[in-house]
Design a protein around this motif. Structure first.
Motif, short mmCIF file in Angstrom:
data_model
loop_
_atom_site.label_atom_id
_atom_site.label_comp_id
_atom_site.label_asym_id
_atom_site.label_seq_id
_atom_site.Cartn_x
_atom_site.Cartn_y
_atom_site.Cartn_z
N SER A 55 -73.97 -21.38 22.76
CA SER A 55 -73.08 -19.98 21.81
C SER A 55 -73.94 -18.81 22.44
N MET A 57 -74.43 -17.19 24.96
CA MET A 57 -73.54 -17.22 26.12
C MET A 57 -71.65 -16.65 25.61
N LEU A 58 -70.93 -17.97 25.01
CA LEU A 58 -69.43 -17.53 24.26
C LEU A 58 -69.39 -16.82 23.55
N ASP A 59 -70.73 -15.98 22.46
CA ASP A 59 -70.29 -15.14 21.10
C ASP A 59 -71.01 -14.24 21.65
N ARG A 60 -70.95 -13.43 23.18
CA ARG A 60 -71.53 -12.19 23.39
C ARG A 60 -70.66 -11.49 22.90
N TYR B 19 -63.71 -18.46 16.43
CA TYR B 19 -63.66 -17.28 17.87
C TYR B 19 -64.11 -18.87 18.67
N HIS B 20 -65.90 -18.75 18.48
CA HIS B 20 -66.14 -19.79 19.38
C HIS B 20 -65.72 -20.74 19.56
N VAL B 23 -62.76 -19.80 22.92
CA VAL B 23 -63.30 -19.35 23.51
C VAL B 23 -64.23 -20.60 24.54
N GLN B 24 -64.83 -21.25 24.17
CA GLN B 24 -65.30 -23.39 24.27
C GLN B 24 -64.02 -23.46 25.41
N MET B 27 -62.91 -21.86 27.66
CA MET B 27 -63.88 -21.78 29.23
C MET B 27 -64.15 -22.83 29.78
N LEU B 33 -65.92 -16.48 31.70
CA LEU B 33 -66.07 -16.31 30.46
C LEU B 33 -65.13 -14.69 30.09
N GLU B 37 -62.38 -14.26 27.44
CA GLU B 37 -63.05 -13.55 26.24
C GLU B 37 -61.49 -12.81 26.23
#
Lengths: 184, 177
Positions: A55, A57-60, B19-20, B23-24, B27, B33, B37
């Motif tokens: 998390s 990492m992804l949510d930075r 959001y999470h 991205v996951q 990715m 990354l 994003e």
């Protein structure tokens, strides 16, 4: 008889409907082979999930991106108006549209031509200058097109030329007889 | 509860919740990354610009995942050449990087690489389904809505993907030990 592997896979995901679920459960209790297979599948799933990105990492940039979007769309209570929307047109259709415009423009002259009246309707001030009377063709000089073949031959004959005329595919003509006949 | 994509509160709620996940999901398609994003941002921009109303938060989520997935796949297709070159450089043995990592990190990275190779080897239709299943926590029904295929189809694809992964990953083990 052992359980179909596909059913086992659905059972693993908790997606097997009753009464099958109970049946599979009961079968698993006394079938080591199916238990083993189920374990294998579970293990594979665990391994795949272990490659999940953490998390932090992804949510930075989660907050930063939200504030960017917020500033772009929501501040001042802005709404997307029709003209603000991004218009996406593919290149081929753009080229086709451009070609169509050019074609119609040129076509309108080709098919309808122009005349004094039309020019007068569109551009009254220009019509006077562009009227037929004031337009003189630049190449008004005499050309061969203005004479019939007969006249040309007569002219050449009078100048003393010996003209020999033949038409492809036909027998050669005897040009010693007055050329006028052969012109017909 | 109805979700209007241009409503500030609704937008925030959906953003916070999804959001999470986006991205996951991205990715695991692009493996980068920064790009993930960017594409996630792009997905939310489309969400807003489309000015749509969804019957529920879930429906908005399905829509977003679908868009994110398509953006990622398009990115991969468009930049295939470039990506292959970067990969080549990355795969080159680099002693410095190995030393820096702890032993457990190296193992973890190896596992990640191995699973990634196995998943990458799957045909696209199976790959997406198993990724959504394992990473998004969506059930068959939701996945079927995201991908626009039937629930039965999802079930079959999940199973086929598992079977192939089993073959590849277990085959690897046999080779090693």
């Amino acid at each position: 008889m052992c359980i179909d592997a596909q059913m086992l896979s659905a059972y693993l995901d908790g997606e097997l409907a009753e009464p099958y679920r109970t049946q599979v459960k009961e079968h698993l209790e006394h079938c080591p082979a199916c238990r083993h297979h189920l374990e294998d599948m579970r293990e594979i799933g665990d391994r795949i999930r272990s490659t999940e990105y953490p998390s932090q990492m992804l949510d930075r940039n989660k907050d930063r991106i939200l504030s960017v979007l917020d500033a772009k769309y929501f501040q001042n209570g802005r709404k997307v108006g029709f003209f603000r929307r991004r218009l996406e047109v593919s290149l081929p259709s753009l080229v086709t549209a451009a070609a169509a415009v050019v074609f119609i423009f040129i076509g309108s002259f080709m098919f309808f031509g122009t005349s004094d009246e039309q020019t007068g309707e569109i551009l009254p001030s220009f019509a006077v200058q562009a009227g037929n009377g004031s337009v003189r063709y630049v190449s008004d000089a005499a050309s061969l097109d203005n004479f019939t073949l007969e006249e040309i031959l007569h002219y050449l004959d009078s100048k003393g030329y010996n003209v020999d005329i033949s038409i492809k595919g036909l027998q050669p003509l005897d040009t010693s007889i007055p050329a006028a006949e052969s012109a017909e | 509860m109805e979700i209007k994509s241009t409503d500030r509160d609704d937008f925030r709620r959906v953003y916070d919740a999804d959001y999470h996940l986006l991205v996951q999901v991205i990715m695991h398609i692009v493996y980068n990354l920064e790009i993930a994003e960017d594409l996630t941002q792009e997905a939310f921009e489309r969400f807003y610009v489309k000015n749509m109303t969804f019957p529920s938060e879930e429906d908005a989520r399905y829509w977003l995942i679908r868009v994110a997935k398509n953006l990622a796949l398009n990115h991969i297709r468009r930049n295939k050449r470039e990506i292959e070159m970067v990969e080549k450089v990355k795969r080159m043995p680099s002693a410095a990087a190995d030393e820096k990592d702890g032993a457990s990190e190296a193992i973890e990275r190896e596992n990640r690489e191995e699973v990634r190779r196995a998943i990458d080897a799957l045909p696209e239709n199976l790959r997406l389904v198993i990724q959504l299943k394992e990473f998004s926590g969506l059930d068959y029904k939701s996945i079927s809505k995201v991908l626009g295929i039937s629930e039965t189809n999802v079930k079959v694809r999940v199973f086929r993907a598992r079977k192939k992964l089993e073959e590849v990953l277990r085959g690897d083990e046999r080779d090693v030990y």
